[in-house]
Every structure is written in C-alpha cells, then in structure tokens.
Design a protein around this motif. Structure first.
Motif, PDB file in Angstrom:
ATOM      1  N   LEU A 593       0.707  -1.316   0.268  1.00  0.00           N
ATOM      2  CA  LEU A 593       0.046   0.074   0.139  1.00  0.00           C
ATOM      3  C   LEU A 593       0.550   1.102  -0.142  1.00  0.00           C
ATOM      4  CD1 LEU A 593      -0.061   1.151   2.794  1.00  0.00           C
ATOM      5  CD2 LEU A 593      -0.954  -0.448   3.420  1.00  0.00           C
ATOM      6  N   THR A 594       0.281   2.389  -0.674  1.00  0.00           N
ATOM      7  CA  THR A 594       0.571   3.828  -0.416  1.00  0.00           C
ATOM      8  C   THR A 594      -0.262   4.961  -0.061  1.00  0.00           C
ATOM      9  OG1 THR A 594       2.515   5.101  -0.823  1.00  0.00           O
ATOM     10  CG2 THR A 594       1.105   4.443  -2.702  1.00  0.00           C
ATOM     11  N   VAL A 595       0.113   5.448   0.229  1.00  0.00           N
ATOM     12  CA  VAL A 595      -1.070   7.355   0.369  1.00  0.00           C
ATOM     13  C   VAL A 595      -0.540   8.321  -0.648  1.00  0.00           C
ATOM     14  CG1 VAL A 595      -1.999   6.078   2.697  1.00  0.00           C
ATOM     15  CG2 VAL A 595       0.157   8.327   2.384  1.00  0.00           C
ATOM     16  N   ARG A 596      -1.354   8.951  -1.367  1.00  0.00           N
ATOM     17  CA  ARG A 596      -1.239  10.517  -1.625  1.00  0.00           C
ATOM     18  C   ARG A 596      -0.085  11.002  -0.618  1.00  0.00           C
ATOM     19  NH1 ARG A 596      -6.139  13.013  -2.729  1.00  0.00           N
ATOM     20  NH2 ARG A 596      -6.265  13.672  -0.568  1.00  0.00           N
ATOM     21  N   GLY A 597       1.274  11.703  -1.749  1.00  0.00           N
ATOM     22  CA  GLY A 597       2.081  12.205  -1.330  1.00  0.00           C
ATOM     23  C   GLY A 597       3.167  11.490  -0.638  1.00  0.00           C
ATOM     24  N   TRP A 598       2.913  10.151  -0.892  1.00  0.00           N
ATOM     25  CA  TRP A 598       4.284   9.181  -0.190  1.00  0.00           C
ATOM     26  C   TRP A 598       4.871   8.599  -1.406  1.00  0.00           C
ATOM     27  CZ3 TRP A 598       8.445   9.726   2.179  1.00  0.00           C
ATOM     28  CH2 TRP A 598       9.062   8.186   2.919  1.00  0.00           C
ATOM     29  N   LEU A 599       5.314   8.069  -1.340  1.00  0.00           N
ATOM     30  CA  LEU A 599       6.623   7.583  -2.551  1.00  0.00           C
ATOM     31  C   LEU A 599       5.185   5.836  -3.719  1.00  0.00           C
ATOM     32  CD1 LEU A 599       9.047   4.983  -1.079  1.00  0.00           C
ATOM     33  CD2 LEU A 599       9.143   7.608  -1.266  1.00  0.00           C
ATOM     34  N   LEU A 600       6.320   6.598  -4.732  1.00  0.00           N
ATOM     35  CA  LEU A 600       5.191   5.864  -6.211  1.00  0.00           C
ATOM     36  C   LEU A 600       5.003   4.468  -6.486  1.00  0.00           C
ATOM     37  CD1 LEU A 600       5.316   8.655  -8.651  1.00  0.00           C
ATOM     38  CD2 LEU A 600       3.208   7.843  -7.783  1.00  0.00           C
ATOM     39  N   GLY A 601       5.290   3.753  -4.953  1.00  0.00           N
ATOM     40  CA  GLY A 601       5.427   2.089  -4.512  1.00  0.00           C
ATOM     41  C   GLY A 601       5.005   1.878  -3.369  1.00  0.00           C
ATOM     42  N   LYS A 602       4.770   0.538  -2.971  1.00  0.00           N
ATOM     43  CA  LYS A 602       4.665  -0.295  -2.024  1.00  0.00           C
ATOM     44  C   LYS A 602       6.070   0.334  -0.712  1.00  0.00           C
ATOM     45  CE  LYS A 602       5.057  -3.885  -3.716  1.00  0.00           C
ATOM     46  NZ  LYS A 602       4.463  -6.207  -4.020  1.00  0.00           N
ATOM     47  N   ASP A 603       5.325   0.306   0.276  1.00  0.00           N
ATOM     48  CA  ASP A 603       6.434   0.552   1.543  1.00  0.00           C
ATOM     49  C   ASP A 603       5.709  -0.090   3.686  1.00  0.00           C
ATOM     50  OD1 ASP A 603       8.089   1.931   3.581  1.00  0.00           O
ATOM     51  OD2 ASP A 603       8.219   3.615   2.418  1.00  0.00           O
ATOM     52  N   GLY A 604       6.129  -1.222   3.484  1.00  0.00           N
ATOM     53  CA  GLY A 604       6.111  -2.077   4.686  1.00  0.00           C
ATOM     54  C   GLY A 604       6.140  -0.894   5.621  1.00  0.00           C
ATOM     55  N   ILE A 605       7.349  -0.383   5.626  1.00  0.00           N
ATOM     56  CA  ILE A 605       7.605   0.531   6.900  1.00  0.00           C
ATOM     57  C   ILE A 605       7.210   2.138   7.118  1.00  0.00           C
ATOM     58  CG2 ILE A 605       9.559   1.971   7.749  1.00  0.00           C
ATOM     59  CD1 ILE A 605      11.401   0.109   6.106  1.00  0.00           C
ATOM     60  N   PHE A 606       6.931   2.500   6.675  1.00  0.00           N
ATOM     61  CA  PHE A 606       5.837   3.510   6.050  1.00  0.00           C
ATOM     62  C   PHE A 606       4.561   3.254   6.639  1.00  0.00           C
ATOM     63  CE2 PHE A 606       2.446   6.148   3.920  1.00  0.00           C
ATOM     64  CZ  PHE A 606       2.633   7.474   4.512  1.00  0.00           C
ATOM     65  N   ALA A 607       3.447   1.866   6.398  1.00  0.00           N
ATOM     66  CA  ALA A 607       2.733   1.205   5.942  1.00  0.00           C
ATOM     67  C   ALA A 607       2.742   1.072   8.030  1.00  0.00           C
ATOM     68  CB  ALA A 607       2.081  -0.386   5.561  1.00  0.00           C
ATOM     69  N   CYS A 608       3.332   0.109   8.876  1.00  0.00           N
ATOM     70  CA  CYS A 608       3.704  -0.193  10.004  1.00  0.00           C
ATOM     71  C   CYS A 608       3.435   1.961  11.016  1.00  0.00           C
ATOM     72  CB  CYS A 608       4.790  -1.010  10.272  1.00  0.00           C
ATOM     73  SG  CYS A 608       4.877  -2.324   9.279  1.00  0.00           S
ATOM     74  N   ALA A 609       4.562   2.276  10.238  1.00  0.00           N
ATOM     75  CA  ALA A 609       4.073   3.548  10.896  1.00  0.00           C
ATOM     76  C   ALA A 609       2.509   4.310  11.118  1.00  0.00           C
ATOM     77  CB  ALA A 609       5.195   4.512  10.705  1.00  0.00           C
TER      78      ALA A 609
END
Length: 725
Positions: A593-609
């Motif tokens: 997953l990702t959110v608008r304004g973050w990376l244009l790719g999956k990010d498990g570390i960001f998702a945990c935060a």
C-alpha cells in the motif's frame, strides 16, 4: 536439410499457416538454426512451390524436387548442394514437424557422433492408443541387458491393425535422421534405381548391411506432432502456447520481467552475468536519453549474491560513464524507491526477490519519480539485455570507480526516515503507550523501522531481525501461515502488546496481528486505513485497488461519495490509477500500500508507522476499529487458493470459458465477466470469483469474495473444480 515439398498443394499451404508468432515452416527452421548455422541449411521444395520459399526468404539454400516421388527422392535431390557444402554428415528434418526442440536435434547429433554410428534415428515412446499419424514403428532386438539394437522400422502400412495388440507403449520413428553423407547418397541412388523412394527403406537397407544404427529418444511426446491437417495445426498451436509458460530449468538464462521486476532462481537465471547484461541495457537507455549526469542509485537486500550483484551493477554503470550512488549494507526496497526522486537519479535499482523463497533473487528498477517502469519499458530492457553477449558489457572495476569518484558509497536511512516523519504525525503517537512486536522475517526493515518507532516513543521488540539469507526456511511473506511466532508472542504477552507488525523480505509489504494475536486480513487493514485517512485525517479522495482486492473499499468510497478504481495486478498499475483519480490510498490484498503524497511504490515501513498513528489518534484497538467500519461497509469474506500453473491450464482455462459463456455459478447468477487481468466473474449479489495466472510465480491464483464465509468457500470450490475438470 529440411524437407518442405509437401505431398500436395494442401499440405504445402499448411506449412505457411500461422503457428504461434510465426508460421509452421518458419518454426521448423527456427529450431533447426539453433543447432545448424543457417548458411549450412538446405531446404528442399516442390517444383511448383509458390509459398514456402517466399515465406522463408533468401537466407537458405533451396533445392527443387522435380517430382514428388517420396522422402528418399527429396533427400537425393539435395546431393549436389550438400556436396558443395563439403559436409561429412547430414541432419534430415521435416518442415511439417515444427514442434521438435533444439535439444532433441542436438541430442540426435551427439548420439550419432559419440556412438560412431553410420545412421541415427530420432524416436519417441508413445501410448499406442493415441493417434500418432503415419509414423513408423521401431522394432528392437529382444534382450535382457543394455540398450537393445534396432532391427527394423515398420511403416504404418507394414505394421497392420493387430501388430500393437497387448502393447501399452510403442516406440515410433519420429522422422529425423543423421547419416554419414557418402553412405546416405550412395544408398539413396541405388534405391532410386530400384524405384524405392522411402527413407524408412534406407533404414532397412542399412540394418540389413550390418551398419551401425543408433537412436536418440524424445521423452516429451508433444514434439511428436506432424501437421498434415487443420486439426493437427490447432493441436500444435495449443502446444506452442503452452510452452510459453513452461519453467525452463537448467538451460534457460533468459531475463524476464514480471509484475514486480525480474526474478529468477539463483545459479540458473539469476547470475552475475545476467545482472551485468541487464544493467548494460539500462545504462544504454540512460545514455540514449542523455541522462548520464543524473546517475543511478543501487542497493541490495539480504539475499545470497545481493551485495555482490549490487557491486557488479555499479561497475557496469561506472564503466558506461554513469555515476553511481552505492547504498551501504542491506537496505529495504522502499528506501531505494525513495532514493530516485530524492537524488533526482535517472533510475534507482535494488537487488531483491521480495517475498520469494531464498533460492530466488532478482532486480527491481524504479524511474526518476520512484514508480516502476511500465511493461513497454521493461520489455525493452529485457529484449536488449538478452541480445547482449558478455563481451558487449562495459565495466570499470569497483576500486578504480571509487577512486575516480564514479561510485560513491552512501547511507540514506536518515533522509528516508525524515521523509516518513514529515507525513506521519509522530507527536500524536508519543505518550500513547503503544507497545508492539515486529517480525522482520530476516529482512531489511529493522534499521529504519526501529528509528521511526523510536522517534514515536513506541516500545518495539523485533523478531527474526538477524541476517539469515535462508529466511528461517520459509518464504519471507507476511502471511498468516508464516507468522506463527509473532502470533504466539502476542498471545503470550497477556495483553502487554498493542499490536503485531510484520514486513516481508524487502520490506515493501505489511502484515498485522491484533492485540489478541489474531491475524488481520490485509483487505480489512486497507479498509481501516482508508476510513482513517478520510475521516480522521480529513484527506479527501478516492481509493484504488487491484482486481484481487476487497470490494469493501468500493463500498466505503461510495459511502464517502468518492471514486474507486480497479486495476490490473502490479503496483505500477495501482499508482497510475491513484494519479488518474486523485486517490488518497492505493493498495493490494497481498500487503502492499501507499498513500497520496508518499512513494509511488509499496512501503511496508511507512505502512507500519501509519497503523501506529491510527491506533494512537483514535485511541482504539484494531478490533474495535474494524467493528466500527464494518457497520458502514458490511462484511465480505475472501477465500483464496493457489495451484501450480501447468502449461495446459494456461491454454485450456481461457478456451473453456470462451467456449461456454457463464450464466451461473451454482445457484448464483453471473452479472458480468471481466478480462482485465485473468478472468473475473462478477455475480448479481455482489460476490465475485477470479482466476488469474501469477506474473511472478508459476501459479494459478484463485480468489473469491462473498457476503459469507460459506459462499466464498463455495465459489472457491467451484473455481477448483472448473480448473481441474
């Protein structure tokens, strides 16, 4: 030589009919020229040929058979051309058997040479109950030891209807031969004088004379398909299509990009040589577009050969005058995704095979904005890379490259963490008392995720954080069946832990276990996060999911008055869809997953935060939040299964769906069928079922979603039955 005269105009016309991406006769020549240079190939055509030669073009020697007397006469017609080539042996094949593999012809040549044979025959053992056309039967001397010598070849007319009674398996003469040139043409000339024109008669004569006869046996009987009728052509087309999806073990070193980059078995497709070839192709693209000054960023994860491969890649780019930022140690994929826009690089590259088992490795490539290249771009990379030889790769040794400043070692952990904390509300989490357990699955998340959680004042315990390229013997995917240690740790904690988190091998996917040790399905997590972003953080916008992800996201978007969009599998399609509709969240059921304004790719570390922030700001547990959101969306239950994707299934499943359009699955009415990516069957009650062949593994994925677990299981069982019927 290739016998391409055909027995009549109808059989010749079949030779130029389409077969796969080429024609029948071109497929036969394509196989042959992988074994014999094209300049040494003689094509025998009929006197009135007006199709074969125009189809093949002028790259071969052509010989005309004056009269269609038989196969022996066709070979004899080529005597002068063979003599001009100075050949001491001749390989004879047929244009109407295009499914032979190069390995079979090469095996036949080896057998002829290694055994010192005068004449060698290509054979196959087949079930006699199957139709194998006009192939002759090989007769061997009865013996109790060793390989029995061939004593006869019976043509179809010779063997009679009763000759196979009681037999279950029969060895047939496939119709490819290797012969010593002098013996071949001398005997054919004698046969011609006796008005005998069949090549099988040649074999009989050699056997009678006591010459050395040997054979090479084909074990894949799909090669034994002559094309003499339109029905046989259709069968051959099915085989060609099926072969496209066969795993090519032992000899295949071709680079293929799937939905998540290039992945291959270590030591087979994944080699340092292939890493260098692929990097040369990417370097060529950088040079063609004049982006050398932007440089590239390269990193690697914890897999076998990742560090060595990252350094080999750096040497290629440096050798092509393209500066390299080489990331120190092992790094998560999201950090490399972040690095491309952060450093304004032409590309960023990570050596990883994501969640695949430890025997695999690969490479992911990211564009300057951090997105994955689209299919046409990766097609270009792989085509150019596969055409390169080792000598065509330009390298500069790492020591020299570092001394010259072409390779610079760097760490980007802190800028990456700082960027996460510009989006995540770190202050809101402090003081929340959150305590979590993180299963790093022997991957790369510990360093950066621990920094984020520490800044949030979240107490975190890490499991499986050591460097272990075997990943503890399991594939590093954060699925329920692989998170037993995380689940048991939470359950033994007696309520001490607020949450369990997991990241996959390269840290771009997330798995969540709630405070009770219950695994949270990623579909439910995506729904929770979309609700949180929209309702608590006040971020307006739609949601994007791939077609195997829950429709509860669509329901929630409709409740909010926002758009939802379904895409093909592959996160590049998800992020492209997010841009298309201005979505606030994009995700997939496999944990990305990702959110608008973050990376244009999956990010498990960001998702945990983000999950930690959601719990802190709402003050609720995962379980309570899920119940709240279900009151809006209702419940949908998903059932999934994977089965090995045989080549036959890849052909047969779409054909059966086309031949018998679905109106019902059991009692459930079919509303529509989507062919966006695989076959997705939508039912009138809102449930759905999906058949899709994986783009990264040799698997057929089956997914069903319905209002009850029982109906989801029912739909999944129907899919299994349909596939295996």
């Amino acid at each position: 030589m290739v016998l391409a005269g055909g027995r009549d105009a109808e059989s010749r016309s079949l030779l130029t009919r389409p077969l796969g991406d080429t024609t029948v006769v071109e497929a036969a020549l394509r196989t042959l020229t992988k074994v014999i240079p094209a300049e040494n190939v003689v094509v025998v055509i009929s006197a009135d040929d007006d199709e074969v030669r125009p189809t093949l073009g002028e790259g071969y020697r052509y010989v005309t058979q004056a009269e269609a007397l038989g196969t022996g006469d066709a070979v004899l017609a080529a005597r002068d051309a063979i003599t001009e080539l100075g050949a001491d042996r001749v390989l004879i094949t047929y244009a109407d058997t295009p499914l032979l593999r190069p390995e079979s012809l090469r095996g036949l040549l080896y057998r002829h040479d290694l055994k010192g044979a005068d004449f060698a025959i290509l054979t196959a053992v087949v079930d006699h109950r199957l139709d194998y056309g006009e192939y002759g039967t090989v007769v061997r001397e009865a013996t109790t030891s060793g390989r029995s010598p061939i004593i006869a070849i019976r043509d179809q007319a010779d063997r009679g209807p009763s000759s196979l009674q009681g037999e279950q398996r029969t060895e047939i003469n496939v119709g490819a031969y290797v012969a010593n040139a002098g013996l071949l043409f001398d005997e054919l000339a004698r046969m011609h004088s006796a008005a005998e024109y069949r090549l099988t008669e040649l074999a009989r004569r050699f056997i009678y004379r006591g010459l050395t006869i040997d054979s090479y046996q084909i074990h894949d009987t799909s090669e034994v398909r002559g094309i003499n009728t339109p029905a046989q052509l259709q069968q051959a087309a099915d085989i060609v299509l099926a072969r496209l999806f066969l795993p090519k073990l032992n000899t295949d070193t071709t680079i293929y990009f799937g939905t998540g980059g290039w992945r291959a078995l270590i030591g087979e497709g994944f080699t340092l040589g292939n890493v260098r070839r692929l990097c040369q192709a990417i370097a060529n693209d950088v040079a063609r577009r004049g982006l050398e000054a932007k440089g590239v960023v390269i990193g690697g994860d914890r897999r076998f050969l990742s560090r060595e491969s990252a350094e080999a890649a750096a040497e290629v780019f440096a050798g092509n005058n393209i500066p390299v930022t080489l990331l120190a140690g092992d790094v998560p994929t999201p950090l490399v995704t972040f690095a491309a826009p952060y450093l304004d690089a032409a590309y960023s590259i990570i050596i990883t095979s994501s969640h695949n088992p430890h025997q695999w490795n690969g490479m992911k490539v990211f564009r300057p904005d951090g997105s994955l290249p689209l299919d046409e771009e990766t097609d270009g990379f792989q085509t150019e890379a596969n055409a390169l030889s080792a000598d065509e790769v330009v390298t500069l040794g790492l020591r020299e490259a570092r001394a010259a400043g072409m390779v610079v070692d760097a760490e980007l952990d802190e800028p990456y963490v700082d960027a996460i904390e510009e989006i995540i509300d770190v202050a809101a989490v402090r003081g929340s008392g959150l305590r979590v357990v993180v299963d790093a699955m022997y991957g790369t998340s510990q360093a950066t995720l621990s920094m984020v959680l520490s800044d949030m004042r979240v107490r975190a315990e890490f499991l499986h954080a050591a460097h272990n390229p075997l990943f503890g013997g399991v594939a590093p995917a954060p699925d329920l069946e692989r998170l037993s240690t995380l689940v048991s740790t939470i359950q033994r904690g007696d309520g001490r832990f607020s949450l369990g988190m997991a990241t996959d091998g390269d840290s771009d996917r997330i798995g969540i276990v709630d405070q009770n040790g219950e695994y949270l399905d990623t579909n439910d997590l995506l729904v929770l996060l979309y609700w949180y972003l929209h309702e608590v953080r006040g971020e307006r916008g739609g949601v994007v999911r791939n077609l195997s992800t829950t429709h509860m996201l669509d329901r929630l978007a409709a409740h909010f008055g926002e758009r939802s969009l379904e895409t093909k599998v592959g996160f590049k399609h998800v992020t492209a869809g997010m841009e298309q509709i201005g979505a606030v969240l994009g995700g997939e059921s496999s944990g990305g997953l990702t959110v608008r304004g973050w990376l244009l790719g999956k990010d498990g570390i960001f998702a945990c935060a983000l999950v930690a922030e959601m719990l802190a700001r709402t003050g609720k547990t995962i379980t309570a939040l899920r119940e709240d959101v279900w009151k809006i969306t209702g419940r949908l239950h998903m059932a999934t299964a994977d089965v090995p994707a045989t080549p036959e299934m890849r052909v047969e499943v779409p054909r059966r769906l086309d031949a018998n359009p679905l109106t019902h699955i059991g009692p459930h009415e079919v509303e529509s069928v989507s062919l966006l990516d695989g076959t997705k069957i939508r039912l009138a009650d809102g449930s759905w079922a999906l058949l899709r062949f994986s783009g990264t593994e040799p698997l057929l994925r089956m997914v069903a979603e319905a209002p009850s677990p029982e109906q989801a299981a029912e739909l999944l069982e129907w899919l299994k039955g349909f596939v295996t019927a």
